[in-house]
Design a protein around this motif. Sequence first.
Motif, PDB file in Angstrom:
ATOM      1  N   TYR A 229       0.843  -1.196   0.000  1.00  0.00           N
ATOM      2  CA  TYR A 229       0.000   0.000   0.000  1.00  0.00           C
ATOM      3  C   TYR A 229       0.876   1.242   0.000  1.00  0.00           C
ATOM      4  O   TYR A 229       0.689   2.172  -0.772  1.00  0.00           O
ATOM      5  CB  TYR A 229      -0.905  -0.022   1.239  1.00  0.00           C
ATOM      6  CG  TYR A 229      -1.850   1.148   1.363  1.00  0.00           C
ATOM      7  CD1 TYR A 229      -3.132   1.070   0.840  1.00  0.00           C
ATOM      8  CD2 TYR A 229      -1.461   2.320   1.998  1.00  0.00           C
ATOM      9  CE1 TYR A 229      -4.009   2.139   0.949  1.00  0.00           C
ATOM     10  CE2 TYR A 229      -2.319   3.389   2.107  1.00  0.00           C
ATOM     11  CZ  TYR A 229      -3.595   3.301   1.583  1.00  0.00           C
ATOM     12  OH  TYR A 229      -4.457   4.366   1.682  1.00  0.00           O
ATOM     13  N   ALA A 240       1.089  12.988  -1.299  1.00  0.00           N
ATOM     14  CA  ALA A 240       0.068  12.321  -0.490  1.00  0.00           C
ATOM     15  C   ALA A 240       0.732  11.447   0.559  1.00  0.00           C
ATOM     16  O   ALA A 240       0.248  11.348   1.691  1.00  0.00           O
ATOM     17  CB  ALA A 240      -0.860  11.498  -1.383  1.00  0.00           C
ATOM     18  N   TYR A 243       1.843  13.681   3.289  1.00  0.00           N
ATOM     19  CA  TYR A 243       0.634  14.089   4.001  1.00  0.00           C
ATOM     20  C   TYR A 243       0.188  13.021   5.002  1.00  0.00           C
ATOM     21  O   TYR A 243      -0.237  13.328   6.114  1.00  0.00           O
ATOM     22  CB  TYR A 243      -0.454  14.362   2.961  1.00  0.00           C
ATOM     23  CG  TYR A 243      -1.872  14.437   3.472  1.00  0.00           C
ATOM     24  CD1 TYR A 243      -2.352  15.577   4.096  1.00  0.00           C
ATOM     25  CD2 TYR A 243      -2.740  13.369   3.286  1.00  0.00           C
ATOM     26  CE1 TYR A 243      -3.659  15.656   4.534  1.00  0.00           C
ATOM     27  CE2 TYR A 243      -4.051  13.437   3.719  1.00  0.00           C
ATOM     28  CZ  TYR A 243      -4.507  14.577   4.348  1.00  0.00           C
ATOM     29  OH  TYR A 243      -5.798  14.651   4.782  1.00  0.00           O
TER      30      TYR A 243
ATOM     31  N   TYR B 353      -7.140  16.879   8.560  1.00  0.00           N
ATOM     32  CA  TYR B 353      -6.604  17.948   7.715  1.00  0.00           C
ATOM     33  C   TYR B 353      -7.080  17.746   6.282  1.00  0.00           C
ATOM     34  O   TYR B 353      -6.837  16.705   5.684  1.00  0.00           O
ATOM     35  CB  TYR B 353      -5.077  17.928   7.807  1.00  0.00           C
ATOM     36  CG  TYR B 353      -4.350  18.905   6.893  1.00  0.00           C
ATOM     37  CD1 TYR B 353      -4.918  20.110   6.504  1.00  0.00           C
ATOM     38  CD2 TYR B 353      -3.063  18.618   6.445  1.00  0.00           C
ATOM     39  CE1 TYR B 353      -4.238  20.993   5.678  1.00  0.00           C
ATOM     40  CE2 TYR B 353      -2.370  19.499   5.626  1.00  0.00           C
ATOM     41  CZ  TYR B 353      -2.965  20.684   5.244  1.00  0.00           C
ATOM     42  OH  TYR B 353      -2.281  21.548   4.430  1.00  0.00           O
ATOM     43  N   VAL B 354      -7.789  18.734   5.782  1.00  0.00           N
ATOM     44  CA  VAL B 354      -8.217  18.722   4.383  1.00  0.00           C
ATOM     45  C   VAL B 354      -7.329  19.718   3.632  1.00  0.00           C
ATOM     46  O   VAL B 354      -7.527  20.928   3.760  1.00  0.00           O
ATOM     47  CB  VAL B 354      -9.696  19.127   4.245  1.00  0.00           C
ATOM     48  CG1 VAL B 354     -10.109  19.191   2.775  1.00  0.00           C
ATOM     49  CG2 VAL B 354     -10.584  18.164   5.008  1.00  0.00           C
ATOM     50  N   PRO B 355      -6.319  19.235   2.922  1.00  0.00           N
ATOM     51  CA  PRO B 355      -5.405  20.163   2.264  1.00  0.00           C
ATOM     52  C   PRO B 355      -6.062  20.801   1.043  1.00  0.00           C
ATOM     53  O   PRO B 355      -7.087  20.331   0.552  1.00  0.00           O
ATOM     54  CB  PRO B 355      -4.231  19.289   1.867  1.00  0.00           C
ATOM     55  CG  PRO B 355      -4.802  17.925   1.718  1.00  0.00           C
ATOM     56  CD  PRO B 355      -5.975  17.839   2.650  1.00  0.00           C
ATOM     57  N   GLY B 362      -4.238  15.328  -0.859  1.00  0.00           N
ATOM     58  CA  GLY B 362      -5.199  14.718   0.048  1.00  0.00           C
ATOM     59  C   GLY B 362      -5.629  13.328  -0.373  1.00  0.00           C
ATOM     60  O   GLY B 362      -5.981  12.505   0.454  1.00  0.00           O
ATOM     61  N   LEU B 363      -5.604  13.085  -1.679  1.00  0.00           N
ATOM     62  CA  LEU B 363      -6.036  11.789  -2.180  1.00  0.00           C
ATOM     63  C   LEU B 363      -4.953  11.219  -3.086  1.00  0.00           C
ATOM     64  O   LEU B 363      -4.153  11.955  -3.649  1.00  0.00           O
ATOM     65  CB  LEU B 363      -7.336  11.927  -2.986  1.00  0.00           C
ATOM     66  CG  LEU B 363      -8.574  12.444  -2.240  1.00  0.00           C
ATOM     67  CD1 LEU B 363      -9.712  12.675  -3.220  1.00  0.00           C
ATOM     68  CD2 LEU B 363      -9.009  11.464  -1.161  1.00  0.00           C
ATOM     69  N   ASN B 372      -8.328   5.081  -0.484  1.00  0.00           N
ATOM     70  CA  ASN B 372      -8.089   6.447  -0.059  1.00  0.00           C
ATOM     71  C   ASN B 372      -8.614   6.702   1.350  1.00  0.00           C
ATOM     72  O   ASN B 372      -8.063   7.521   2.078  1.00  0.00           O
ATOM     73  CB  ASN B 372      -8.719   7.428  -1.045  1.00  0.00           C
ATOM     74  CG  ASN B 372      -7.737   7.850  -2.111  1.00  0.00           C
ATOM     75  OD1 ASN B 372      -6.723   8.474  -1.817  1.00  0.00           O
ATOM     76  ND2 ASN B 372      -8.012   7.494  -3.359  1.00  0.00           N
ATOM     77  N   LEU B 422     -12.699  13.335   0.521  1.00  0.00           N
ATOM     78  CA  LEU B 422     -11.706  13.845   1.461  1.00  0.00           C
ATOM     79  C   LEU B 422     -12.364  14.251   2.785  1.00  0.00           C
ATOM     80  O   LEU B 422     -11.906  13.893   3.870  1.00  0.00           O
ATOM     81  CB  LEU B 422     -11.030  15.046   0.799  1.00  0.00           C
ATOM     82  CG  LEU B 422      -9.738  15.600   1.338  1.00  0.00           C
ATOM     83  CD1 LEU B 422      -8.765  14.490   1.640  1.00  0.00           C
ATOM     84  CD2 LEU B 422      -9.132  16.537   0.305  1.00  0.00           C
ATOM     85  N   ARG B 425     -13.544  11.198   4.746  1.00  0.00           N
ATOM     86  CA  ARG B 425     -12.458  10.540   5.472  1.00  0.00           C
ATOM     87  C   ARG B 425     -12.056  11.352   6.705  1.00  0.00           C
ATOM     88  O   ARG B 425     -11.918  10.813   7.796  1.00  0.00           O
ATOM     89  CB  ARG B 425     -11.250  10.361   4.558  1.00  0.00           C
ATOM     90  CG  ARG B 425     -10.117   9.611   5.241  1.00  0.00           C
ATOM     91  CD  ARG B 425      -8.903   9.531   4.364  1.00  0.00           C
ATOM     92  NE  ARG B 425      -8.262  10.821   4.242  1.00  0.00           N
ATOM     93  CZ  ARG B 425      -7.534  11.193   3.187  1.00  0.00           C
ATOM     94  NH1 ARG B 425      -7.395  10.377   2.173  1.00  0.00           N
ATOM     95  NH2 ARG B 425      -6.973  12.373   3.158  1.00  0.00           N
ATOM     96  N   GLU B 426     -11.885  12.640   6.519  1.00  0.00           N
ATOM     97  CA  GLU B 426     -11.347  13.446   7.609  1.00  0.00           C
ATOM     98  C   GLU B 426     -12.376  13.693   8.710  1.00  0.00           C
ATOM     99  O   GLU B 426     -12.029  13.783   9.873  1.00  0.00           O
ATOM    100  CB  GLU B 426     -10.807  14.768   7.068  1.00  0.00           C
ATOM    101  CG  GLU B 426      -9.619  14.587   6.111  1.00  0.00           C
ATOM    102  CD  GLU B 426      -8.452  13.856   6.758  1.00  0.00           C
ATOM    103  OE1 GLU B 426      -8.006  14.298   7.817  1.00  0.00           O
ATOM    104  OE2 GLU B 426      -8.017  12.818   6.214  1.00  0.00           O
TER     105      GLU B 426
END
Lengths: 365, 520
Positions: A229, A240, A243, B353-355, B362-363, B372, B422, B425-426
């Motif tokens: 992964y 990412a 991040y 955190y949502v960039p 983010g993805l 993801n 996103l 998920r966050e």
Amino acid sequence: MRSPIRIVFEQRSETPKHLSVLVPLLSVVAALVVGALFLLATGYSPLETYSNMLSDGFTSSRGITDTLGLSTVLICTGISAAFAFQMNLYNIGGEGQLYLGMIGGAWAGLALGNQLPTFVMIPVVLLVGALAGASWILLPAFVRSRLGTSEIVTTLLLTYIAASLVKHFVYSPGSFFVTKNSAFPQGRLVPDSASLSGIGDTSLYPTFFLVILIALVLFWVVKKTEYGYRIQVISDSPRAAHYAGINANRTTMSVMLISGALSGLGGAVLIIGPFGRLDPGIILLGYGYAGIVIAALARNNFSAIIVSGILFAGLRSGGDKLQISTDTPIHIGVMLQGAILLFALGGEAFRRYHIHAVRTERATQ
Amino acid sequence: MTNASHEVAKGPHHASGAAPSALSAHSIVKRFPGVLANDSVDFDVLPGEVHTLLGENGAGKSTLAAMLCGLYQPDTGYITRNGERIALSSPRAGLQHGIAMVHQHFRLVERFTVAENVILGSRDLSYKLNRSELEDKVAAVAESYGLPIEPGATVGDLSVGQRQRVEIVKALYQGAEILLLDEPTAVLVPAEVEKLFENVHAMTKAGKSIVFISHKLGEVVEISDRVTVLRNGRVTGHVSGRGTADTKELARLMVGRDIELTTQRASHATGHEILQIRDLSLTVGGVNVLSDISFNVHAGEMVGIAGVAGNGQRELADTIAGLMSPTSGSISISGSMTTDRGPIHARELGLAYVPEDRLGMGLVPSMSILDNLLLTRDRRVVVDRTTVRPEATRLIEQFEIKANGPDHMARKLSGGNAQKVLLARELSGGRTATKLLVVCSPTRGLDVGAIETVRALLDDARSAGQAILLISEDLDEVMSLSDRIFVLYRGSVVHETPGESAQLATVGAAMAGLKPEGKS
């Protein structure tokens, strides 16, 4: 504007499944066609040459075992290349890592073979070979992960050093690897405990099954584990990965080391059989470079590499035998290898784009 | 705008029925795989006119503009210039017909000077460049339209507004009669927008035609002589008259229904401090990106950070998220220090955190929605996808994500749906329940419907007691949602105000670096 027909490359949103199979197959066919042109131009019959290759490589029973035997090392270098390629790390020094694996395997066999039994020696030879292969990529992996130095250049250049190292160990007088007091410098055969014999007196060795197993395990690792992964995240989007707190440096390091170890394993496999000794002849065979083509043809899919590795082994061993049976130049096999790589890479365009011709008049109707 | 401008607007349109339009598109159809981007679109622009293409993202306005300048070719339909049919096979062909596009993302070489960028692509240059002569020529073109520009300056040193001016000068230098401006105000502060509009007037006065592409209603009404509204690739309406168009009517044409964007604030008392930032400074390559920033965000509170892009917002968010280490100062979440401890530690304390860059950061574009969702969670050695699958399906339903299930690849989602993945998920919590949500430009590029949803989700999160730090270049968004607002300029907080009493002019001035009263 001037030409009535324009070729349009339209990006595909999705690659149709059948193309993933069709493109590699057609790459091989196209390479055979190009090879046929060369054969015709030099006065050989392509049909006869290819049918000889086919029977020598795939259809006779001796041909099949020879092919599978040769595929053992080619699958090793193939998965070695693919393991790095899948993370966009271009280890093209599998060739040099293979030499180191051979040196390491031979050393282990010669140094320990008389003291340890076969069931211990075989894993030891393979392990030392793999470690030696990994050692040869340690420096490229370090500078790549810390400084971003191109691994393409470093791994390639180290291959030349590895080749010199092989020659040094065989040709320098009094070397540990050669037979003492021999008129002709030649690698010393490892003791029986460090080598195996072919299955049923063929050139197919049990290591073949081990290598197949490793390829399948890697397939599973990449698809199912956290490590796989992580590799996928880093290869697709390093930002990412950052991040998500994934340490890309460490993964880069480990992926490259594993890639080197797999090529090294290929070298050690050759010690166990059929070579049994450090042989400078390996330098001319290009098994490591072939791995790059095998990985590209299989699009870095580890289970597909088993197939493309066997296919390649057939082309190689069929091509090699041609020269003995007929006077066809041995290089036809190597040439086909290069042509297949070119077509396989070029064929990517068909997978990524929908390519079609349009009349320009229509566009302004 | 004054009433007089309405008269002006009528001028070119009605005065001479015989005058052919400068550029027209006739029944244009353009299809991309799976999308009908333009469906028999008619459009025309007269000399000396500003004609706006209004529509949401994905409505087809950029596609139409791309065909008008030669970047794409229509599948069917045709384009006429001064009444004559033309074939635009490339942007160069477009230029030869006097059509140029100023892209939203500038296409300038940062290391070149302004003059060098302007002449780039010209084919009539001599082998040896005479720089001073070229610079004079460029300056002359710029001045004739009242576009102040320094031809010898390096583009890398210029502000965003100045760079945009370089792009416009370049188009004019190349002989453009028709300029297509693609979302030109998206990157500008209010003062720069005003300046741009002055330039647009100067150009139309000189007989140039402007095709203005936008989805911001207010400015569209202010600048346009005529407006063509697109929705789902079709023209849904034409409205004419500068300053007189009804924004409600335009919004309805654009979206297809009435829209109410919530402007709620925390009505309840806020809780204890969740995020504490003390004297935070960050230096990157010798440049002070952030200097001495201190503030807190409480549970149930939304703090907005306003500012023009590139004033340290991204770095502030990244530092809070543990992706960058500050040069000095400290950050703590729920009372625990997170400085220098990395992103996973911050997340374990309840950070989400949502960039800003959804698909870039983010993805993972090539991965499925399911994979993801696993990105910021605790994955075991062997990734257990079977137990996460039902949750993925539930989140897709709950957040109304348009996808063919959990295996849908992120790259194939629309911007709005990617943003929802996103947020899903966050907001749903990963390693632990979310306490602090840092969101950057959460609605950028989304259509109005998706903006409504996203803002409602943020509001719900706030009501549920999460502390939210909203960092956005969209000033309206920050102003309408935040309980408290900070303005970031060159890495410093230059202005602070409660959300309720925030003044657009004051905040806008602070964003532009003009010192307002209050905190310096």
